[in-house]
Design a protein around this motif. Structure first.
Motif, PDB file in Angstrom:
ATOM      1  N   GLU A  57      49.452  42.866  37.830  1.00 22.09           N
ATOM      2  CA  GLU A  57      49.955  44.116  38.417  1.00 22.09           C
ATOM      3  C   GLU A  57      48.892  45.221  38.426  1.00 22.09           C
ATOM      4  O   GLU A  57      49.058  46.229  39.090  1.00 22.09           O
ATOM      5  CB  GLU A  57      51.219  44.584  37.680  1.00 22.09           C
ATOM      6  CG  GLU A  57      51.065  44.889  36.195  1.00 22.09           C
ATOM      7  CD  GLU A  57      51.267  43.673  35.288  1.00 22.09           C
ATOM      8  OE1 GLU A  57      50.976  42.534  35.717  1.00 22.09           O
ATOM      9  OE2 GLU A  57      51.708  43.870  34.134  1.00 22.09           O
ATOM     10  N   TYR A  58      47.784  45.012  37.653  1.00 21.97           N
ATOM     11  CA  TYR A  58      46.718  46.023  37.631  1.00 21.97           C
ATOM     12  C   TYR A  58      45.728  45.844  38.784  1.00 21.97           C
ATOM     13  O   TYR A  58      44.974  46.750  39.104  1.00 21.97           O
ATOM     14  CB  TYR A  58      45.967  45.983  36.294  1.00 21.97           C
ATOM     15  CG  TYR A  58      46.906  46.169  35.131  1.00 21.97           C
ATOM     16  CD1 TYR A  58      47.432  47.434  34.865  1.00 21.97           C
ATOM     17  CD2 TYR A  58      47.309  45.096  34.352  1.00 21.97           C
ATOM     18  CE1 TYR A  58      48.326  47.611  33.826  1.00 21.97           C
ATOM     19  CE2 TYR A  58      48.208  45.270  33.313  1.00 21.97           C
ATOM     20  CZ  TYR A  58      48.714  46.522  33.054  1.00 21.97           C
ATOM     21  OH  TYR A  58      49.605  46.700  32.033  1.00 21.97           O
ATOM     22  N   ASN A  59      45.719  44.652  39.370  1.00 21.77           N
ATOM     23  CA  ASN A  59      44.809  44.408  40.485  1.00 21.77           C
ATOM     24  C   ASN A  59      45.545  44.275  41.807  1.00 21.77           C
ATOM     25  O   ASN A  59      45.014  43.751  42.782  1.00 21.77           O
ATOM     26  CB  ASN A  59      43.948  43.172  40.203  1.00 21.77           C
ATOM     27  CG  ASN A  59      42.896  43.464  39.144  1.00 21.77           C
ATOM     28  OD1 ASN A  59      42.428  44.605  39.025  1.00 21.77           O
ATOM     29  ND2 ASN A  59      42.539  42.461  38.372  1.00 21.77           N
ATOM     30  N   LEU A  60      46.775  44.764  41.822  1.00 25.35           N
ATOM     31  CA  LEU A  60      47.557  44.810  43.062  1.00 25.35           C
ATOM     32  C   LEU A  60      47.813  46.266  43.379  1.00 25.35           C
ATOM     33  O   LEU A  60      48.249  47.028  42.522  1.00 25.35           O
ATOM     34  CB  LEU A  60      48.891  44.077  42.866  1.00 25.35           C
ATOM     35  CG  LEU A  60      48.740  42.579  42.629  1.00 25.35           C
ATOM     36  CD1 LEU A  60      50.054  41.975  42.143  1.00 25.35           C
ATOM     37  CD2 LEU A  60      48.275  41.891  43.910  1.00 25.35           C
ATOM     38  N   ILE A  70      42.925  43.564  44.889  1.00 27.68           N
ATOM     39  CA  ILE A  70      41.561  44.039  44.605  1.00 27.68           C
ATOM     40  C   ILE A  70      40.948  43.266  43.428  1.00 27.68           C
ATOM     41  O   ILE A  70      41.624  42.427  42.822  1.00 27.68           O
ATOM     42  CB  ILE A  70      41.541  45.561  44.272  1.00 27.68           C
ATOM     43  CG1 ILE A  70      42.368  45.856  43.013  1.00 27.68           C
ATOM     44  CG2 ILE A  70      42.040  46.373  45.448  1.00 27.68           C
ATOM     45  CD1 ILE A  70      42.124  47.254  42.425  1.00 27.68           C
ATOM     46  N   ASP A  71      39.677  43.562  43.137  1.00 26.00           N
ATOM     47  CA  ASP A  71      39.014  43.082  41.918  1.00 26.00           C
ATOM     48  C   ASP A  71      38.803  41.563  41.906  1.00 26.00           C
ATOM     49  O   ASP A  71      39.454  40.846  41.142  1.00 26.00           O
ATOM     50  CB  ASP A  71      39.863  43.523  40.698  1.00 26.00           C
ATOM     51  CG  ASP A  71      39.043  43.639  39.433  1.00 26.00           C
ATOM     52  OD1 ASP A  71      37.834  43.376  39.485  1.00 26.00           O
ATOM     53  OD2 ASP A  71      39.624  43.994  38.390  1.00 26.00           O
ATOM     54  N   TRP A  72      37.825  41.111  42.699  1.00 29.19           N
ATOM     55  CA  TRP A  72      37.645  39.675  42.942  1.00 29.19           C
ATOM     56  C   TRP A  72      36.461  38.988  42.251  1.00 29.19           C
ATOM     57  O   TRP A  72      36.117  37.858  42.630  1.00 29.19           O
ATOM     58  CB  TRP A  72      37.522  39.440  44.453  1.00 29.19           C
ATOM     59  CG  TRP A  72      38.793  39.661  45.203  1.00 29.19           C
ATOM     60  CD1 TRP A  72      39.341  40.871  45.532  1.00 29.19           C
ATOM     61  CD2 TRP A  72      39.686  38.661  45.727  1.00 29.19           C
ATOM     62  NE1 TRP A  72      40.514  40.675  46.233  1.00 29.19           N
ATOM     63  CE2 TRP A  72      40.744  39.335  46.361  1.00 29.19           C
ATOM     64  CE3 TRP A  72      39.671  37.260  45.708  1.00 29.19           C
ATOM     65  CZ2 TRP A  72      41.794  38.666  46.986  1.00 29.19           C
ATOM     66  CZ3 TRP A  72      40.714  36.592  46.328  1.00 29.19           C
ATOM     67  CH2 TRP A  72      41.766  37.276  46.956  1.00 29.19           C
TER      68      TRP A  72
HETATM   69 MG    MG Z   1      40.945  45.651  37.884  1.00 29.51          MG
END
Ligand code: MG
Ligand code: ADP
Length: 299
Positions: free
Chosen positions: A231-234, A245-247
């Motif tokens: 949920e922190y990278n959505l 994000i964050d790949w």
């Molecule tokens: Mg992140």
């Protein structure tokens, strides 16, 4: 102040010769943990007084770290590495000016900047080892592995940029990849916030459906697994659509741990929707859907 803020602030104080010396240290760091003064002098091809003057200036600005052990040697700090990357992005006309901090994560700092046509874009600085870097510095002066952290951050940026490009080309909802240099990537600016921050996201079933549809595209078309999905990278955008994000951790679907990593990504997301919105979907159903075994989700 983060090192990119330091870098942005002092950037205008740097002259060509400063960049040359930073460049020489960077290149020589492939070979030396701390680059000896003589080596820097040798490559710089300018009088020694000018080399030492420049090194003194870079050290005062905190762009380098100096050791005075058996010999005097220099290594780049993150701020020095940032300056080199910023300089390249400016010269390549990817950006014209820098703005504010957009996010400070565990392993990256994100800033906004303007491109030549005046559009805001996002600049992400990878900062691997930052936490252990600080702790070790406190404990025993300086860490040996520092230069390898800069290198690891460079690798992370390359990996992230490749993954972003692949995902973007295959129609996955991600920020638009624009450019990459050293440990830095430039990408399209996004609006909205991390999914973790929202109490109300509208139709939860629809959001989950859209998200898993993107995971499916990532898997079947881009042939990638994000491998750090949560949920922190959505990002939930103001229009209600999501972005991933964050790949930098992404792997190809033929990776030896592919199944495990995909399952972990799905579990993170499913647990979140269950815990926060009381929406239930089994791992098996989600897995069958994103790998193309099932045409539809039972949502
Ligand atoms: Mg992140
Ligand atoms: N393209 C972008 N536009 C605007 N903000 C961004 C963008 N990319 C990242 N951010 C912000 O920066 C934060 C950290 O970025 P992220 O890529 O997740 O790095 P990490 O979690 O490794 O530090 C995000 O949670 C988001 O708030």
């Amino acid at each position: 102040m983060t090192s990119a803020e330091t870098a942005v602030q002092i950037f205008h104080k740097l002259e060509n010769e400063d960049f040359r010396i930073l460049n020489i240290i960077e290149t020589a760091m492939a070979k030396w943990e701390f680059v000896p003064l003589e080596q820097i002098h040798k490559y710089a091809k300018i009088p020694l007084e000018r080399v030492t003057y420049t090194l003194e200036k870079l050290d005062k600005l905190n762009l380098t770290y100096r050791t005075r052990g058996a010999y005097t040697g220099y290594t780049l700090n993150y701020a020095g590495y940032d300056c080199l990357a910023i300089n390249t992005l400016l010269k390549a006309k990817i950006i014209t000016s820098f703005g504010q901090t957009l996010g400070v994560g565990k392993e990256a700092d994100v800033y906004d900047a303007l491109n030549p046509s005046g559009t805001r874009i996002a600049i992400k600085f990878h900062r691997l080892g930052r936490i252990s870097f600080r702790q070790t510095r406190r404990k025993r002066g300086y860490i040996k592995e520092h230069s390898s952290w800069l290198f690891q951050s460079h690798l992370a940026a390359e990996k992230e940029f490749q993954a972003l490009k692949r995902a973007y080309e295959h129609g996955v909802s991600v920020p638009q990849p624009l450019s990459q240099n050293r440990h830095v990537i430039a990408m399209g600016m996004i609006e909205g916030g991390e999914l973790s921050r929202y109490k109300d996201i509208g139709d939860t079933g629809e959001v989950l459906q859209e998200l898993l549809c993107n995971v499916k595209k990532t898997y079947l078309k881009a042939q990638l697994i994000h491998a750090d999905l949560s949920e922190y990278n959505l990002i939930l955008q103001p229009d209600g659509h999501i972005l991933i994000i964050d790949w930098p951790q992404a792997v190809k679907t033929d990776h030896q741990n592919a199944k495990e990593l995909l399952e972990r990504d799905l579990k993170n997301v499913l647990n979140f929707f269950n815990r926060k919105f009381n929406l239930k979907l089994t791992l098996e159903d989600a897995y069958r859907y994103v790998t193309g075994e099932a045409k539809k989700l039972p949502l």
